[in-house]
Design a protein around this motif. Sequence first.
Motif, PDB file in Angstrom:
ATOM      1  N   THR A  60      11.608  -6.436  -0.156  1.00  0.00           N
ATOM      2  CA  THR A  60      12.463  -5.269   0.098  1.00  0.00           C
ATOM      3  C   THR A  60      13.073  -5.374   1.488  1.00  0.00           C
ATOM      4  O   THR A  60      12.360  -5.368   2.488  1.00  0.00           O
ATOM      5  N   ARG A  61      14.393  -5.501   1.525  1.00  0.00           N
ATOM      6  CA  ARG A  61      15.090  -5.607   2.807  1.00  0.00           C
ATOM      7  C   ARG A  61      14.969  -4.293   3.575  1.00  0.00           C
ATOM      8  O   ARG A  61      14.885  -3.225   2.985  1.00  0.00           O
ATOM      9  N   PHE A  62      14.974  -4.398   4.912  1.00  0.00           N
ATOM     10  CA  PHE A  62      14.899  -3.208   5.755  1.00  0.00           C
ATOM     11  C   PHE A  62      16.035  -2.244   5.419  1.00  0.00           C
ATOM     12  O   PHE A  62      15.838  -1.039   5.357  1.00  0.00           O
ATOM     13  N   GLU A  63      17.213  -2.795   5.185  1.00  0.00           N
ATOM     14  CA  GLU A  63      18.383  -1.973   4.874  1.00  0.00           C
ATOM     15  C   GLU A  63      18.196  -1.177   3.591  1.00  0.00           C
ATOM     16  O   GLU A  63      18.844  -0.149   3.384  1.00  0.00           O
ATOM     17  N   ASP A  64      17.317  -1.644   2.708  1.00  0.00           N
ATOM     18  CA  ASP A  64      17.091  -0.978   1.430  1.00  0.00           C
ATOM     19  C   ASP A  64      15.972   0.062   1.471  1.00  0.00           C
ATOM     20  O   ASP A  64      15.733   0.744   0.475  1.00  0.00           O
ATOM     21  N   LEU A  65      15.295   0.181   2.621  1.00  0.00           N
ATOM     22  CA  LEU A  65      14.281   1.231   2.756  1.00  0.00           C
ATOM     23  C   LEU A  65      14.992   2.581   2.780  1.00  0.00           C
ATOM     24  O   LEU A  65      16.133   2.681   3.249  1.00  0.00           O
ATOM     25  N   PRO A  66      14.353   3.638   2.274  1.00  0.00           N
ATOM     26  CA  PRO A  66      14.995   4.962   2.288  1.00  0.00           C
ATOM     27  C   PRO A  66      15.361   5.384   3.712  1.00  0.00           C
ATOM     28  O   PRO A  66      14.680   5.012   4.670  1.00  0.00           O
ATOM     29  N   GLU A  67      16.415   6.160   3.849  1.00  0.00           N
ATOM     30  CA  GLU A  67      16.857   6.612   5.172  1.00  0.00           C
ATOM     31  C   GLU A  67      15.796   7.456   5.869  1.00  0.00           C
ATOM     32  O   GLU A  67      15.731   7.481   7.091  1.00  0.00           O
ATOM     33  N   ASP A  69       0.819  -1.220   0.000  1.00  0.00           N
ATOM     34  CA  ASP A  69       0.000   0.000   0.000  1.00  0.00           C
ATOM     35  C   ASP A  69       0.846   1.260   0.000  1.00  0.00           C
ATOM     36  O   ASP A  69       0.376   2.321  -0.398  1.00  0.00           O
ATOM     37  N   ALA A  70       2.093   1.141   0.458  1.00  0.00           N
ATOM     38  CA  ALA A  70       2.993   2.294   0.505  1.00  0.00           C
ATOM     39  C   ALA A  70       4.030   2.242  -0.624  1.00  0.00           C
ATOM     40  O   ALA A  70       4.985   3.006  -0.629  1.00  0.00           O
ATOM     41  N   GLY A  71       3.852   1.302  -1.558  1.00  0.00           N
ATOM     42  CA  GLY A  71       4.768   1.208  -2.695  1.00  0.00           C
ATOM     43  C   GLY A  71       6.055   0.467  -2.399  1.00  0.00           C
ATOM     44  O   GLY A  71       7.013   0.575  -3.158  1.00  0.00           O
ATOM     45  N   ILE A  72       6.099  -0.273  -1.289  1.00  0.00           N
ATOM     46  CA  ILE A  72       7.293  -1.038  -0.937  1.00  0.00           C
ATOM     47  C   ILE A  72       7.008  -2.508  -1.251  1.00  0.00           C
ATOM     48  O   ILE A  72       6.179  -3.147  -0.595  1.00  0.00           O
TER      49      ILE A  72
END
Length: 54
Positions: free
Chosen positions: A28-35, A21-24
Amino acid sequence: MEKWICVICGYIYDPAVGMPDAGIAAGTRFEDLPEDWMCPECGSPKSAFEVYVG
């Protein structure tokens, strides 16, 4: 893939599920989420998360 938990509110980010729903995308690994990513439940910063050991 490790799950991550918000130490403020207990929200668990599961990379196997992602947050479609948020486009993730799933996977997607946690480390790859935007800062600047924030907890969707309480708005805490990414730094408020730690590896979930439950």
